[in-house]
Write an enzyme that holds these catalytic residues in place. Sequence first.
Site, PDB file in Angstrom:
ATOM      1  N   CYS A 163     -42.365  64.803 -57.660  1.00 12.53           N
ATOM      2  CA  CYS A 163     -42.175  66.186 -57.225  1.00 12.53           C
ATOM      3  C   CYS A 163     -40.800  66.332 -56.582  1.00 12.53           C
ATOM      4  O   CYS A 163     -40.419  65.533 -55.716  1.00 12.53           O
ATOM      5  CB  CYS A 163     -43.263  66.564 -56.226  1.00 12.53           C
ATOM      6  N   SER A 200     -67.611  76.519 -79.617  1.00 15.14           N
ATOM      7  CA  SER A 200     -67.965  75.497 -78.623  1.00 15.14           C
ATOM      8  C   SER A 200     -69.378  74.995 -78.855  1.00 15.14           C
ATOM      9  O   SER A 200     -70.301  75.793 -79.065  1.00 15.14           O
ATOM     10  CB  SER A 200     -67.856  76.052 -77.205  1.00 15.14           C
ATOM     11  N   HIS A 240     -60.735  75.311 -67.457  1.00 18.01           N
ATOM     12  CA  HIS A 240     -60.236  73.948 -67.247  1.00 18.01           C
ATOM     13  C   HIS A 240     -58.729  73.899 -67.042  1.00 18.01           C
ATOM     14  O   HIS A 240     -58.114  72.841 -67.185  1.00 18.01           O
ATOM     15  CB  HIS A 240     -60.637  73.055 -68.433  1.00 18.01           C
ATOM     16  N   CYS A 250     -64.467  80.829 -86.708  1.00 18.57           N
ATOM     17  CA  CYS A 250     -64.203  81.974 -85.824  1.00 18.57           C
ATOM     18  C   CYS A 250     -63.162  82.916 -86.433  1.00 18.57           C
ATOM     19  O   CYS A 250     -63.321  84.133 -86.402  1.00 18.57           O
ATOM     20  CB  CYS A 250     -63.714  81.483 -84.462  1.00 18.57           C
ATOM     21  N   CYS A 287     -48.067  68.435 -52.301  1.00 18.73           N
ATOM     22  CA  CYS A 287     -47.673  69.695 -51.644  1.00 18.73           C
ATOM     23  C   CYS A 287     -48.127  70.942 -52.400  1.00 18.73           C
ATOM     24  O   CYS A 287     -48.004  72.057 -51.888  1.00 18.73           O
ATOM     25  CB  CYS A 287     -46.155  69.744 -51.435  1.00 18.73           C
TER      26      CYS A 287
END
Length: 291
Positions: free
Chosen positions: A199, A240, A140, A283, A151
Site C-alpha cells: 500500500c 447460477s 462478492h 441467459c 488502512c
Amino acid sequence: SVSRASPNLTFVPACCPPDPVEVEELQHFVSNSKRLFVMTGAGISTESGIPDYRSEGVGLYARTDRRPVQHAEFIRSASARQRYWARNFVGWPQFSSHQPNKAHLVLRDWEKLGKLHWLVTQNVDALHTKAGSQRMTELHGCTHRVFCLACGDQILRSELQEHFEALNPTWKAEAFGVAPDGDVFLTDEQVRSFQVPACRKCGGILKPDVTFFGDTVSQEKVSFVHQRLAESDSMLVAGSSMQVYSGYRFALAAREKKLPIAVLNIGPTRLDHFASLKLNSRCGELLPLIV
C-alpha cells in the site's frame, strides 16, 4: 461502448434452444412481476467468454484440478499473495477487456423500465456495471477494485497494474488458461521473481475487493440485500446453480416469504425442487425474448 458481437460459447454448456412454451412461461412470470428481484451468477457471464467453476464439461473444476485462492491462505502467506498477484497481473488485460452480453443488457433495460427492483450479482467481473446497471449489489465484490487490509485505502485495479509494471519491468510469463476470477495458470518458477507492491499510504497488504473462498460477506451487505428482497414481489435467478450459501440464503428467504421464484440456468440448481419455474437455456438467448 458495449460489444454486440456473437456470444462466445467456449465456456457455455451444451443446451437446446429455448422452448416456445418456456418462453411463454417466463414471459408470464416477468409480466406478473412489478418489483422483480434478480440474482445472477457465473452462468450469465460465460457468453462473454468468462469461464465458470461448476458447469459440466466446460467449468474450471471439470477442465482442471485448479482451485481458487483461499482467504486464509492469502492473508497469512506472502508466497500465496505473490503467486496470486503474478497470475492476476498476467490475466488482467484479457479479463478486464470482457464486455457485457445480451443478458446483461436486457437486465439493464428492465431496470430502466422500472420492472427490475434490485439486482444482486455473485460475479466479480463488473459486467453488470459496464452494461449500465445501477440498482445493484455486488455480493462478492469486484476485481476492478483493490484495497489495503491495514488502512482500507482503495485504488482501481487498473492503477495497480501500472505499479506492477513499474516494479517488474523485465518480468514476463506466458499464461496457461484463464480462470473465472481473472487468474491464469503459471508455474512456481515463473512466479518466484515477481515483485508485489505494498500500500502506498501505509505499506500494508493489498487485496482485491472480493470475497475469497473461505471468507464471508459482511453482515451489513447481507442485511441490505434482505431489505431489497423484502420490497420485491418475485425472484429470478439467472446463471447460477446456487451452490454457494452466500447467495442461496436469499432464495431460502424468498421461499419463506412465498415469493414466486423462476430459475434460468443450464443444469440443475439447489432451487429446482421449490422454484415455481425452471428453465434450461442460455441467459443471453432466452432473456432477450421477454418483452
